[in-house]
Design an enzyme around this catalytic site. Structure first.
Site, PDB file in Angstrom:
ATOM      1  N   ALA A   1      29.707  22.173  -8.304  1.00  0.00           N
ATOM      2  CA  ALA A   1      28.286  22.027  -7.979  1.00  0.00           C
ATOM      3  C   ALA A   1      27.518  21.908  -9.294  1.00  0.00           C
ATOM      4  O   ALA A   1      27.991  22.334 -10.345  1.00  0.00           O
ATOM      5  CB  ALA A   1      27.824  23.246  -7.195  1.00  0.00           C
TER       6      ALA A   1
ATOM      7  N   GLY B   1      33.205  23.427  -6.769  1.00  0.00           N
ATOM      8  CA  GLY B   1      32.892  22.532  -5.655  1.00  0.00           C
ATOM      9  C   GLY B   1      33.727  21.257  -5.673  1.00  0.00           C
ATOM     10  O   GLY B   1      33.938  20.637  -4.623  1.00  0.00           O
TER      11      GLY B   1
ATOM     12  N   GLU C   1      36.825  22.203  -4.011  1.00  0.00           N
ATOM     13  CA  GLU C   1      36.488  22.433  -2.598  1.00  0.00           C
ATOM     14  C   GLU C   1      36.283  21.111  -1.855  1.00  0.00           C
ATOM     15  O   GLU C   1      36.719  20.952  -0.711  1.00  0.00           O
ATOM     16  CB  GLU C   1      35.229  23.315  -2.516  1.00  0.00           C
TER      17      GLU C   1
ATOM     18  N   GLU D   1      34.094  29.777 -10.547  1.00  0.00           N
ATOM     19  CA  GLU D   1      32.752  30.317 -10.270  1.00  0.00           C
ATOM     20  C   GLU D   1      32.564  31.727 -10.803  1.00  0.00           C
ATOM     21  O   GLU D   1      31.470  32.111 -11.222  1.00  0.00           O
ATOM     22  CB  GLU D   1      32.474  30.298  -8.756  1.00  0.00           C
TER      23      GLU D   1
END
Ligand code: CAA
Length: 258
Positions: free
Chosen positions: A65, A109, A112, A132
């Site tokens: 992200a 992300g 993911e 993260e």
């Protein structure tokens, strides 16, 4: 829509979507995710497209992200803005098959997003991780759930708690990636795999995908019942008649995707 953060090309029945924010290591900004959602909506409704390849660059699939975009978020920004839930799961809801073609970093992300695809074909340069924890946060787009189901609790726990990256050999041994290919051949191979899938009966492909995905959501008995009922239903397709007739007549099948 004019895409600025992704590229969308078609190769016959295959849509090739490339994450394209190289200066930010393909960080998954809201704009990028809006464009990806738009592109997936478009290819999903296009009957000429029967398989999708999602890829990034040679050095990075996606580094997660967009940290700079979210660093000042308040709880209300995240909650009321429905961060992640708003559209990140679009890839996992796609009914057409999506192959993730991953070279370089697939982190946070990015890892993911790759796991939301149906399987991951990885270049020999691929690296996977959920870093993260190093940012004082935790995976928020399925990392604690999908990674655990794919590679097991022990390895998922270690990766998420330490932020360590896995190289591609470890990722293959752990079951995260289906196959490793040389980086220079990644896109060509991923498109070839997608073309193979696209050459089969579309309803049979979609039903297969739906059944495998169902195995993550239910008990074995219910999953087997779902598979059995779906298997019974496939006899209602013209492609089942064609596929079996072609086999019996020793000729290639000509599927009409009906
Ligand atoms: N968000 C925003 N920008 C990012 C980014 C990210 N996730 N990852 C990299 N970038 C940017 C860097 O800021 C840098 O930009 P500038 O040149 O403008 O400074 C550029 O991409 C290149 O990055 P580096 O200089 O850091 O390159 P490197 O080769 O030294 O390191 C890397 C590469 C290991 C991938 C490193 O960039 C890195 O650790 N990135 C962050 C990875 C991360 O923590 N991902 C998780 C994000 S949170 C998340 O994803 C939550 C969720 O579950 C949804």
């Amino acid at each position: 829509m004019n895409y600025e953060n992704i590229r969308l090309e078609t190769r016959g029945p295959v849509a090739l979507i490339t994450l394209n924010r190289p200066k930010a290591f393909n960080a998954l900004s809201n704009d990028l995710m809006d464009e990806l959602t738009h592109a997936l909506d478009a290819v999903e409704t296009d009957v000429a497209i029967r398989a999708i390849v999602l890829t990034g660059g040679e050095k990075v699939f996606a580094a997660g992200a967009d940290i700079k975009g979210m660093k000042d978020y308040s709880y209300m920004d995240a909650y009321q803005g429905n961060f992640i839930t708003r559209n990140w799961e679009r890839a996992s809801r796609c009914r057409k098959p999506i192959v993730a073609a991953v070279a370089g970093y697939a982190l946070g992300g990015g890892c993911e997003l790759a796991m939301m695809c149906d399987f991951i074909l990885a270049a020999d340069t691929a690296k996977f991780g959920q870093p993260e924890i190093k940012l004082g946060i935790l995976p928020g787009a399925g990392g604690t759930q999908r990674l655990t189901r794919l590679i097991g609790k022990s390895k998922a726990m270690e990766l998420c708690l330490t932020g360590r990256m896995m190289d591609v050999q470890e990722a293959e041994r752990a079951g995260l990636v289906s196959r490793i290919v040389p980086v220079a051949e990644l896109i060509e191979e991923a498109v070839k795999v997608a073309e193979t899938i696209a050459s089969y009966s579309m309803p049979a492909v979609m039903m297969t995908k739906e059944c495998i995905n169902r195995s993550y959501e239910t008990t074995l008995a219910e999953g087997l019942l779902f598979e059995r009922r779906t298997f019974h239903a496939v006899f209602a397709t013209a492609d089942q008649k064609e596929g079996m007739d072609a086999f019996s007549s020793k000729r290639p099948a000509d599927f009409k995707h009906r």
